[in-house]
Design an enzyme around this catalytic site. Sequence first.
Site, PDB file in Angstrom:
ATOM      1  N   ASN A   9      33.518  10.477  12.089  1.00 20.01           N
ATOM      2  CA  ASN A   9      34.582   9.746  11.401  1.00 20.01           C
ATOM      3  C   ASN A   9      34.689  10.330   9.996  1.00 20.01           C
ATOM      4  O   ASN A   9      33.842  10.064   9.146  1.00 20.01           O
ATOM      5  CB  ASN A   9      34.210   8.254  11.359  1.00 20.01           C
ATOM      6  N   LYS A  11      36.751   9.663   7.776  1.00 16.33           N
ATOM      7  CA  LYS A  11      37.270   8.672   6.812  1.00 16.33           C
ATOM      8  C   LYS A  11      38.354   9.319   5.950  1.00 16.33           C
ATOM      9  O   LYS A  11      39.110  10.141   6.461  1.00 16.33           O
ATOM     10  CB  LYS A  11      36.122   8.086   5.989  1.00 16.33           C
ATOM     11  N   HIS A  95      36.906  -0.646  12.495  1.00 18.47           N
ATOM     12  CA  HIS A  95      35.839  -0.184  11.598  1.00 18.47           C
ATOM     13  C   HIS A  95      35.632  -1.223  10.498  1.00 18.47           C
ATOM     14  O   HIS A  95      36.599  -1.844  10.037  1.00 18.47           O
ATOM     15  CB  HIS A  95      36.212   1.185  10.992  1.00 18.47           C
ATOM     16  N   GLU A  97      35.225  -0.967   7.468  1.00 21.03           N
ATOM     17  CA  GLU A  97      36.026  -0.725   6.252  1.00 21.03           C
ATOM     18  C   GLU A  97      37.442  -1.259   6.432  1.00 21.03           C
ATOM     19  O   GLU A  97      38.072  -1.696   5.470  1.00 21.03           O
ATOM     20  CB  GLU A  97      36.012   0.776   5.918  1.00 21.03           C
ATOM     21  N   GLU A 167      27.785  -0.608  14.088  1.00 19.96           N
ATOM     22  CA  GLU A 167      27.572  -0.073  12.744  1.00 19.96           C
ATOM     23  C   GLU A 167      27.210  -1.220  11.801  1.00 19.96           C
ATOM     24  O   GLU A 167      28.104  -1.934  11.325  1.00 19.96           O
ATOM     25  CB  GLU A 167      28.851   0.612  12.239  1.00 19.96           C
ATOM     26  N   GLY A 173      26.950   4.446   4.715  1.00 18.01           N
ATOM     27  CA  GLY A 173      27.080   5.157   3.451  1.00 18.01           C
ATOM     28  C   GLY A 173      26.029   4.790   2.420  1.00 18.01           C
ATOM     29  O   GLY A 173      26.145   5.132   1.243  1.00 18.01           O
ATOM     30  N   SER A 213      24.518   5.821   8.251  1.00 15.24           N
ATOM     31  CA  SER A 213      23.551   6.763   7.670  1.00 15.24           C
ATOM     32  C   SER A 213      22.777   7.548   8.731  1.00 15.24           C
ATOM     33  O   SER A 213      21.595   7.839   8.553  1.00 15.24           O
ATOM     34  CB  SER A 213      22.599   6.047   6.710  1.00 15.24           C
TER      35      SER A 213
END
Length: 250
Positions: A9, A11, A95, A97, A167, A173, A213
């Site tokens: 991904n 992003k 996702h 985010e 996730e 991240g 990560s």
Amino acid sequence: MRQKIVAGNWKMNTTVPQGVELAKEVVALGAALKDCKLVVAPPFTHLYAVEQVVKGTAVALSAQNCADHTSGAYTGEVAVDMLESVGCEYCILGHSERRQYYGETDQTLCTKIKLVLDKNIKPIFCIGENLEEREAGKHFQIVEDQVKNVLYTLSAEEMKKVVVAYEPVWAIGTGKTATAEQAQEIHACVRKCIADKFGAELAEEITILYGGSCKPSNAKEIFAQKDIDGGLIGGAALKAADFIAIGESF
Ligand code: 13P
């Protein structure tokens, strides 16, 4: 045998020329990879150009999101027809985010996942708890609810096409990976939750990815878990060598 997948991904990273370069490197370095399928998910602007690079190779193309309408006056949105027309085989949905920064709800995701499946694009459906939820011991409940609220609305035929990605938000991240045991117990719980609705046989066929990560140094241990079928990779997917090294971790 469940399909093993390592998906990158990207992003909101790379320009189109940089993305094309990265895709070329992934294709070249990934050519020898036998044990898993590689997927790249660049930004919308890159999809057409990246498709020219991955077409006819073992690397598949994914979008990172899609609109919850099919066409019309929705400025700034990208419809599933458009994704289909540039050769997307997968589409990431839900996702964290998107849930966190763009107010994406289970209800919107029910609409999006149907639209994607209707075009025969495979959803990579993301779930995961945040730090507060984990610290409160609610992580199993959160992921079960995310699965039930969206995936339970599908037919068995539709469900078979879904890839799930767990996730944990606190691991995205942050450099803080879930331990292999923490990831495995959630993956097992997700598979059981799918089995409760669709039967054990179907649940056994579903690919469940870990994301957060994940990097070459920890992928081997994570992928060795029995319910973990690969990874959804953020940062480490932006370096072809790291991304491929993760793919070599099975
Ligand atoms: P990182 O690998 O950068 O933690 O991101 C994971 C992710 O969100 C993939 O979708």
